[in-house]
Design a protein around this motif. Structure first.
Motif, PDB file in Angstrom:
ATOM      1  N   ALA A   1      12.327  86.885  21.226  1.00 58.29           N
ATOM      2  CA  ALA A   1      13.515  87.709  21.001  1.00 58.29           C
ATOM      3  C   ALA A   1      14.790  86.985  21.414  1.00 58.29           C
ATOM      4  O   ALA A   1      15.888  87.384  21.025  1.00 58.29           O
ATOM      5  CB  ALA A   1      13.389  89.027  21.767  1.00 58.29           C
ATOM      6  N   ARG A   2      14.656  85.941  22.222  1.00 65.72           N
ATOM      7  CA  ARG A   2      15.773  85.062  22.603  1.00 65.72           C
ATOM      8  C   ARG A   2      16.907  85.817  23.294  1.00 65.72           C
ATOM      9  O   ARG A   2      18.079  85.631  23.003  1.00 65.72           O
ATOM     10  CB  ARG A   2      16.266  84.296  21.377  1.00 65.72           C
ATOM     11  N   LEU A   3      16.525  86.670  24.244  1.00 67.25           N
ATOM     12  CA  LEU A   3      17.506  87.476  24.973  1.00 67.25           C
ATOM     13  C   LEU A   3      17.538  87.135  26.461  1.00 67.25           C
ATOM     14  O   LEU A   3      18.020  87.918  27.271  1.00 67.25           O
ATOM     15  CB  LEU A   3      17.202  88.965  24.776  1.00 67.25           C
TER      16      LEU A   3
ATOM     17  N   PRO B   1       5.545  81.235  16.266  1.00 68.43           N
ATOM     18  CA  PRO B   1       6.114  81.153  14.914  1.00 68.43           C
ATOM     19  C   PRO B   1       6.096  82.482  14.161  1.00 68.43           C
ATOM     20  O   PRO B   1       6.896  82.694  13.250  1.00 68.43           O
ATOM     21  CB  PRO B   1       5.210  80.119  14.222  1.00 68.43           C
ATOM     22  N   TRP B   2       5.202  83.380  14.531  1.00 66.56           N
ATOM     23  CA  TRP B   2       5.079  84.663  13.843  1.00 66.56           C
ATOM     24  C   TRP B   2       6.069  85.705  14.354  1.00 66.56           C
ATOM     25  O   TRP B   2       6.423  86.636  13.628  1.00 66.56           O
ATOM     26  CB  TRP B   2       3.660  85.205  13.996  1.00 66.56           C
TER      27      TRP B   2
ATOM     28  N   LEU C   1      -2.101  80.071  23.342  1.00 66.57           N
ATOM     29  CA  LEU C   1      -1.972  81.374  22.693  1.00 66.57           C
ATOM     30  C   LEU C   1      -0.510  81.707  22.411  1.00 66.57           C
ATOM     31  O   LEU C   1      -0.150  82.121  21.302  1.00 66.57           O
ATOM     32  CB  LEU C   1      -2.591  82.467  23.562  1.00 66.57           C
ATOM     33  N   ALA C   2       0.343  81.554  23.412  1.00 64.05           N
ATOM     34  CA  ALA C   2       1.768  81.842  23.221  1.00 64.05           C
ATOM     35  C   ALA C   2       2.355  80.933  22.148  1.00 64.05           C
ATOM     36  O   ALA C   2       3.141  81.380  21.303  1.00 64.05           O
ATOM     37  CB  ALA C   2       2.521  81.674  24.545  1.00 64.05           C
TER      38      ALA C   2
ATOM     39  N   MET D   1       3.045  71.751  13.062  1.00 60.81           N
ATOM     40  CA  MET D   1       3.718  73.057  13.176  1.00 60.81           C
ATOM     41  C   MET D   1       5.218  72.850  13.375  1.00 60.81           C
ATOM     42  O   MET D   1       5.636  72.010  14.165  1.00 60.81           O
ATOM     43  CB  MET D   1       3.145  73.836  14.374  1.00 60.81           C
ATOM     44  N   ALA D   2       6.041  73.600  12.660  1.00 59.93           N
ATOM     45  CA  ALA D   2       7.485  73.486  12.797  1.00 59.93           C
ATOM     46  C   ALA D   2       7.913  73.948  14.180  1.00 59.93           C
ATOM     47  O   ALA D   2       7.317  74.826  14.779  1.00 59.93           O
ATOM     48  CB  ALA D   2       8.172  74.326  11.716  1.00 59.93           C
ATOM     49  N   SER D   3       8.993  73.308  14.700  1.00 61.46           N
ATOM     50  CA  SER D   3       9.493  73.691  16.016  1.00 61.46           C
ATOM     51  C   SER D   3      10.141  75.066  15.942  1.00 61.46           C
ATOM     52  O   SER D   3      10.639  75.490  14.895  1.00 61.46           O
ATOM     53  CB  SER D   3      10.499  72.650  16.505  1.00 61.46           C
ATOM     54  N   VAL D   4      10.126  75.745  17.076  1.00 63.57           N
ATOM     55  CA  VAL D   4      10.687  77.087  17.157  1.00 63.57           C
ATOM     56  C   VAL D   4      11.899  77.049  18.071  1.00 63.57           C
ATOM     57  O   VAL D   4      11.815  76.549  19.201  1.00 63.57           O
ATOM     58  CB  VAL D   4       9.640  78.083  17.707  1.00 63.57           C
ATOM     59  N   ASN D   5      13.030  77.541  17.604  1.00 60.43           N
ATOM     60  CA  ASN D   5      14.254  77.564  18.401  1.00 60.43           C
ATOM     61  C   ASN D   5      14.220  78.761  19.346  1.00 60.43           C
ATOM     62  O   ASN D   5      14.168  79.911  18.899  1.00 60.43           O
ATOM     63  CB  ASN D   5      15.468  77.657  17.475  1.00 60.43           C
ATOM     64  N   LEU D   6      14.257  78.485  20.652  1.00 60.29           N
ATOM     65  CA  LEU D   6      14.199  79.554  21.645  1.00 60.29           C
ATOM     66  C   LEU D   6      15.483  79.636  22.463  1.00 60.29           C
ATOM     67  O   LEU D   6      15.514  80.294  23.501  1.00 60.29           O
ATOM     68  CB  LEU D   6      12.996  79.342  22.577  1.00 60.29           C
TER      69      LEU D   6
END
Length: 210
Positions: free
Chosen positions: A135-137, A199-200, A193-194, A1-6
């Motif tokens: 949402a990265r807020l 990714p979605w 789960l999270a 799975m590709a990494s997710v930038n948070l």
């Protein structure tokens, strides 16, 4: 799975896309908490503490959640953590949505609907967690405490989170909070789960710019 930038991104960037996701995710998070509470089969570690304080104080569950969030955020000061829009919204929206959810939802008596409530609550909590983080807020107060302690020590986030949640769980249990099957299921399932939902729903600045 590709990494997710948070990594945190200022609110001025794509607010029309990210703010609704943040608010929706936080509202869903509170609703998922209400489902788990009404199931009466065991709560997430922080909610074990919240329930114990709710029982002892007479304040609403949401009010206790907000008060705890503010107190935890004060612990950020020596850690030099800075709150974001997501941090403040986390305190305000979850407290309201969990109280609304508890007001609207029935309290099931038989086991089958209680298991259904618990399962739905945990799955939706995983989606809600991914949505508001994606949402990265800015992190919620409890997540910010974890990352802040990790940043100021040589201890990994995994061990910091485990230490915090075990401490909170034991404290809440000793004060009368509900620990049960749901507590164990939440602990096992919420991370995967999270991770599966992220990714979605995670907002990607570079992908949106293409």
């Amino acid at each position: 799975m590709a990494s997710v930038n948070l990594q945190h991104v200022p609110v001025r960037v794509a607010p029309g896309r990210r703010l609704p996701q943040l608010f929706g995710g936080l509202a869903l998070y509170g609703a998922s908490m209400a489902l788990q509470i009404e199931a009466t089969l065991g709560l997430a570690p922080w909610d074990v503490l919240h329930e114990a304080m709710h029982k002892r104080s007479g304040l609403s569950f949401g009010t206790i959640t907000a008060i705890t969030g503010v107190l935890v955020m004060l612990c950020w000061i020596p850690l030099r953590q800075r709150p974001g829009v997501g941090t403040i919204a986390n305190i305000a929206l979850i407290s309201v949505s969990v109280d609304v959810g508890l007001w609207l939802l029935p309290t099931p008596e038989s086991l089958a609907p209680r298991v259904l409530f618990l399962t739905a609550g945990i799955v939706l909590n995983g989606l809600a967690t991914a949505a508001y983080i994606g949402a990265r807020l800015g992190p919620g107060p409890r997540d910010g405490l974890m990352t802040g302690v990790a940043a100021r020590t040589s201890v990994s986030i995994r061990w910091i989170r485990t230490g915090i949640e075990v401490t909170v769980l034991v404290t809440g249990w000793l004060l009368g909070g509900t620990v049960g099957l749901g507590t164990a299921l939440y602990a096992v399932a919420i991370g995967p789960l999270a991770q599966a939902f992220l990714p979605w729903v995670s907002w990607d600045q570079h992908a949106r710019a293409k």
